[in-house]
Design a protein around this motif. Structure first.
Motif, PDB file in Angstrom:
ATOM      1  N   LYS A  63       0.828  -1.205   0.000  1.00  0.00           N
ATOM      2  CA  LYS A  63       0.000   0.000   0.000  1.00  0.00           C
ATOM      3  C   LYS A  63       0.862   1.255   0.000  1.00  0.00           C
ATOM      4  O   LYS A  63       0.536   2.249  -0.659  1.00  0.00           O
ATOM      5  CB  LYS A  63      -0.951   0.005   1.196  1.00  0.00           C
ATOM      6  N   LEU A  64       1.964   1.232   0.735  1.00  0.00           N
ATOM      7  CA  LEU A  64       2.890   2.358   0.706  1.00  0.00           C
ATOM      8  C   LEU A  64       3.348   2.630  -0.728  1.00  0.00           C
ATOM      9  O   LEU A  64       3.372   3.783  -1.176  1.00  0.00           O
ATOM     10  CB  LEU A  64       4.105   2.074   1.593  1.00  0.00           C
ATOM     11  N   THR A 111       7.823  18.453 -10.787  1.00  0.00           N
ATOM     12  CA  THR A 111       8.748  18.277  -9.672  1.00  0.00           C
ATOM     13  C   THR A 111       9.080  16.802  -9.514  1.00  0.00           C
ATOM     14  O   THR A 111       8.235  15.994  -9.120  1.00  0.00           O
ATOM     15  CB  THR A 111       8.160  18.821  -8.365  1.00  0.00           C
ATOM     16  N   SER A 112      10.323  16.464  -9.849  1.00  0.00           N
ATOM     17  CA  SER A 112      10.835  15.118  -9.602  1.00  0.00           C
ATOM     18  C   SER A 112      11.670  15.185  -8.322  1.00  0.00           C
ATOM     19  O   SER A 112      11.228  15.743  -7.319  1.00  0.00           O
ATOM     20  CB  SER A 112      11.641  14.628 -10.802  1.00  0.00           C
ATOM     21  N   SER A 113      12.868  14.654  -8.327  1.00  0.00           N
ATOM     22  CA  SER A 113      13.703  14.575  -7.136  1.00  0.00           C
ATOM     23  C   SER A 113      15.072  14.075  -7.557  1.00  0.00           C
ATOM     24  O   SER A 113      15.241  13.524  -8.654  1.00  0.00           O
ATOM     25  CB  SER A 113      13.072  13.588  -6.142  1.00  0.00           C
ATOM     26  N   THR A 114      16.045  14.231  -6.679  1.00  0.00           N
ATOM     27  CA  THR A 114      17.311  13.535  -6.918  1.00  0.00           C
ATOM     28  C   THR A 114      17.078  12.031  -6.980  1.00  0.00           C
ATOM     29  O   THR A 114      17.826  11.310  -7.647  1.00  0.00           O
ATOM     30  CB  THR A 114      18.319  13.857  -5.805  1.00  0.00           C
ATOM     31  N   GLN A 115      16.014  11.555  -6.305  1.00  0.00           N
ATOM     32  CA  GLN A 115      15.668  10.139  -6.391  1.00  0.00           C
ATOM     33  C   GLN A 115      15.186   9.755  -7.785  1.00  0.00           C
ATOM     34  O   GLN A 115      15.148   8.568  -8.125  1.00  0.00           O
ATOM     35  CB  GLN A 115      14.602   9.802  -5.354  1.00  0.00           C
ATOM     36  N   GLY A 116      14.809  10.741  -8.585  1.00  0.00           N
ATOM     37  CA  GLY A 116      14.432  10.477  -9.966  1.00  0.00           C
ATOM     38  C   GLY A 116      15.612  10.408 -10.908  1.00  0.00           C
ATOM     39  O   GLY A 116      15.448  10.149 -12.110  1.00  0.00           O
ATOM     40  N   LEU A 117      16.806  10.634 -10.373  1.00  0.00           N
ATOM     41  CA  LEU A 117      18.028  10.558 -11.179  1.00  0.00           C
ATOM     42  C   LEU A 117      19.007   9.522 -10.657  1.00  0.00           C
ATOM     43  O   LEU A 117      19.883   9.069 -11.394  1.00  0.00           O
ATOM     44  CB  LEU A 117      18.726  11.928 -11.210  1.00  0.00           C
ATOM     45  N   THR A 118      18.892   9.151  -9.372  1.00  0.00           N
ATOM     46  CA  THR A 118      19.905   8.267  -8.782  1.00  0.00           C
ATOM     47  C   THR A 118      19.334   7.019  -8.125  1.00  0.00           C
ATOM     48  O   THR A 118      19.910   5.944  -8.260  1.00  0.00           O
ATOM     49  CB  THR A 118      20.723   9.022  -7.721  1.00  0.00           C
ATOM     50  N   GLY A 119      18.250   7.151  -7.344  1.00  0.00           N
ATOM     51  CA  GLY A 119      17.749   6.024  -6.572  1.00  0.00           C
ATOM     52  C   GLY A 119      18.595   5.673  -5.368  1.00  0.00           C
ATOM     53  O   GLY A 119      18.390   4.622  -4.742  1.00  0.00           O
ATOM     54  N   ARG A 120      19.521   6.539  -4.977  1.00  0.00           N
ATOM     55  CA  ARG A 120      20.401   6.255  -3.846  1.00  0.00           C
ATOM     56  C   ARG A 120      19.623   6.108  -2.546  1.00  0.00           C
ATOM     57  O   ARG A 120      18.612   6.750  -2.340  1.00  0.00           O
ATOM     58  CB  ARG A 120      21.428   7.387  -3.685  1.00  0.00           C
ATOM     59  N   GLY A 121      20.122   5.237  -1.664  1.00  0.00           N
ATOM     60  CA  GLY A 121      19.510   5.048  -0.354  1.00  0.00           C
ATOM     61  C   GLY A 121      18.404   4.035  -0.329  1.00  0.00           C
ATOM     62  O   GLY A 121      17.770   3.837   0.714  1.00  0.00           O
ATOM     63  N   GLY A 122      18.136   3.376  -1.449  1.00  0.00           N
ATOM     64  CA  GLY A 122      17.045   2.407  -1.498  1.00  0.00           C
ATOM     65  C   GLY A 122      17.228   1.282  -0.497  1.00  0.00           C
ATOM     66  O   GLY A 122      18.339   0.783  -0.306  1.00  0.00           O
ATOM     67  N   ASP A 123      16.118   0.893   0.152  1.00  0.00           N
ATOM     68  CA  ASP A 123      16.181  -0.164   1.166  1.00  0.00           C
ATOM     69  C   ASP A 123      15.248  -1.328   0.854  1.00  0.00           C
ATOM     70  O   ASP A 123      15.065  -2.219   1.681  1.00  0.00           O
ATOM     71  CB  ASP A 123      15.842   0.406   2.541  1.00  0.00           C
ATOM     72  N   GLY A 124      14.648  -1.318  -0.339  1.00  0.00           N
ATOM     73  CA  GLY A 124      13.749  -2.397  -0.712  1.00  0.00           C
ATOM     74  C   GLY A 124      12.335  -2.228  -0.232  1.00  0.00           C
ATOM     75  O   GLY A 124      11.457  -3.013  -0.607  1.00  0.00           O
ATOM     76  N   GLY A 125      12.085  -1.231   0.607  1.00  0.00           N
ATOM     77  CA  GLY A 125      10.742  -0.993   1.113  1.00  0.00           C
ATOM     78  C   GLY A 125       9.852  -0.341   0.081  1.00  0.00           C
ATOM     79  O   GLY A 125      10.322   0.308  -0.865  1.00  0.00           O
ATOM     80  N   GLY A 126       8.543  -0.479   0.277  1.00  0.00           N
ATOM     81  CA  GLY A 126       7.600   0.051  -0.700  1.00  0.00           C
ATOM     82  C   GLY A 126       7.609   1.555  -0.796  1.00  0.00           C
ATOM     83  O   GLY A 126       7.397   2.116  -1.877  1.00  0.00           O
ATOM     84  N   ALA A 127       7.865   2.242   0.323  1.00  0.00           N
ATOM     85  CA  ALA A 127       7.785   3.700   0.314  1.00  0.00           C
ATOM     86  C   ALA A 127       8.915   4.327  -0.493  1.00  0.00           C
ATOM     87  O   ALA A 127       8.682   5.117  -1.416  1.00  0.00           O
ATOM     88  CB  ALA A 127       7.797   4.226   1.747  1.00  0.00           C
TER      89      ALA A 127
END
Length: 274
Positions: free
Chosen positions: A118-119, A154-170
């Protein structure tokens, strides 16, 4: 005279944070504003979302700048509600020239029992489908009126790198949605260029707003220091300010950037090159 005199800007997520900052910055340059925000809580978002009082404060601050503003509570997941808001704003203000698809959520939580599916769905629905809905609601008006315009997603640095991902849905959903925004931007830029409508995306690092500066995310970073480090900037600053994004957007939607379209613009203190 401001560089946006006579323009009308449609802004989602305008009740506080970056959205309010964008509304005020564009109003300073002479734009009138169509402002929308959900002004309700989404149950998977662990921090308080904006309220109707927040939206009213945005209205008051824009009016203090002697600009007109039409505000409505609407959910970016509801394209019909967005079309109604744009229709009413256009009727009152005389058109729409600028679209800022700014509304977004971050559902990262320290709750190990949170429903990750759901997240993921909620963050993608707001942060990606909501952007599609926003442009789908406003672009037909821009095309019909035939005076060009500018759209910033409005995207994010997460829209260019994906850094910090932990596998969680959020966080996975957030990165996926923000990458998807880039795809929408590039597709929209091809669609709308013949109508002299430019489309770009901005990519902030962490911004000093309620979405980032809250106790919930602080607890997540305490529990996962490696994630916090991965999400740090190259320059020695923890977060940037909303006005830093607003200033970039004010340039992107002005005639100073009249031939800038299809670009991903980081405002990120060096995050993406770290």
């Amino acid at each position: 005279m401001g560089k946006l005199e006579g323009k009308v800007a449609f802004i989602t997520g305008a009740a506080r944070g970056q959205g309010r900052s964008h509304a005020l910055r564009l109003a300073e340059e002479g734009a009138d504003i169509i402002a929308i925000d959900l002004c309700q809580q989404i149950d998977t978002v662990p921090y308080p979302l904006a309220s109707a009082d927040d939206l009213a404060e945005t209205v008051a601050q824009v009016e203090e700048l002697d600009r007109r503003i039409v505000s409505r509570q609407a959910d970016v997941r509801d394209v019909g509600a967005l079309r109604e808001a744009v229709t009413e704003g256009v009727a009152q203000l005389g058109g729409v020239d600028i679209v800022l698809a700014n509304a977004g959520i971050l559902g990262v939580t320290p709750d190990a029992d949170a429903d990750q599916d759901k997240l993921f769905r909620d963050v993608v629905d707001v942060n990606l489908t909501g952007v599609w809905n926003t442009v789908s609601a406003a672009a037909p008006f821009m095309i019909e009126q035939g005076r060009g315009g500018a759209i910033v997603l409005t995207s994010s640095t997460q829209g260019l790198t994906g850094r910090g991902g932990d596998g969680g849905g959020a966080l996975s959903g957030y990165a996926a949605a923000k990458h998807g925004v880039v795809g929408l931007m590039r597709s929209f830029s091809h669609w709308l260029a013949p109508h002299n409508i430019r489309v770009n995306s901005v990519h902030p690092t962490g911004v000093n707003t309620d979405m980032i500066i809250n106790d919930v995310l602080g607890k997540v970073f305490e529990a996962k220091p490696d994630m916090a480090q991965a999400l740090s900037n190259l320059m020695p600053v923890e977060t940037i300010e909303a006005i830093d994004i607003s200033n970039a957007i004010a340039w992107l939607v002005s005639d100073e950037a009249r031939y800038v379209t299809g670009v991903t613009l980081p405002v990120d203190a060096g995050f993406t090159v770290k």
